[in-house]
Design an enzyme around this catalytic site. Sequence first.
Site, PDB file in Angstrom:
ATOM      1  CE  LYS A 116      28.199 -16.345 -31.801  1.00 36.60           C
ATOM      2  NZ  LYS A 116      27.157 -15.792 -30.896  1.00 36.60           N
ATOM      3  CG  HIS A 118      29.588 -15.149 -35.580  1.00 35.25           C
ATOM      4  ND1 HIS A 118      29.719 -16.516 -35.746  1.00 35.25           N
ATOM      5  CD2 HIS A 118      28.329 -14.939 -35.133  1.00 35.25           C
ATOM      6  CE1 HIS A 118      28.571 -17.101 -35.440  1.00 35.25           C
ATOM      7  NE2 HIS A 118      27.712 -16.168 -35.062  1.00 35.25           N
TER       8      HIS A 118
END
Length: 230
Positions: A116, A118
């Site tokens: 991921k 963010h």
Amino acid sequence: MPDAQYIQNTSFSSHQFIQLALDNQVLKFGEFVLKSGRVSPYFFNAGLLATGEMLSLLARGYADALAKQMAAQSNKELVIFGAAYKGIPFVAATAQALWQHHGINAKWGYNRKEAKTHGEGGNLVGADVSGKAVWVLDDVITAGTAMREVVDILEQAGASVAGIIVALDRKEKGRGEHSAIQELAANLQVPVQALVDIDDLISYLADADSQDKEAAQLAKMQHYREQYGV
């Protein structure tokens, strides 16, 4: 219909698990061509462990095995890990079973297939595994390639592997005279165990009502075990 209360309140039974796996098409007898080219008389598809009953019984098996391991160790902290994607429901359900049936408040986590970029970022979700010895749960180890990738992920996060528990051990030779599970245990120097193995399947068939179909299937399983087993 099986008694759900019975399943919830009893320890894991390999015979019960095999029967439930057959009823739900998770385990099938027949002829199946594996990636290795071998023609197997049975096939185990963990992707079909898709009912609450099946998942509960499997999680109870993992939980019982982990509780025994914890009883033999002085370190009472337990961290368990499931590899994406199939391992995620396994590890979540096992954490619940450990708490409900053994009073063990295990920490649990899993990985993302893609990191991921963010929010909190990274490719690990759940418990912080840094500096921890982690137990890994999986369905079946065939060649051991996927499990070695999981080991690499954990090591990069600063964790070590305490042990590995799988649902089924086919107990087949790899390229040499040892199985993938035996090779992993030797390379990692950790326990690698299974809830059910091919010998349990053979015993199940041997105990079944003596019918032509079961007798023929038993003979095929025994022959396969003799030909490829460790």
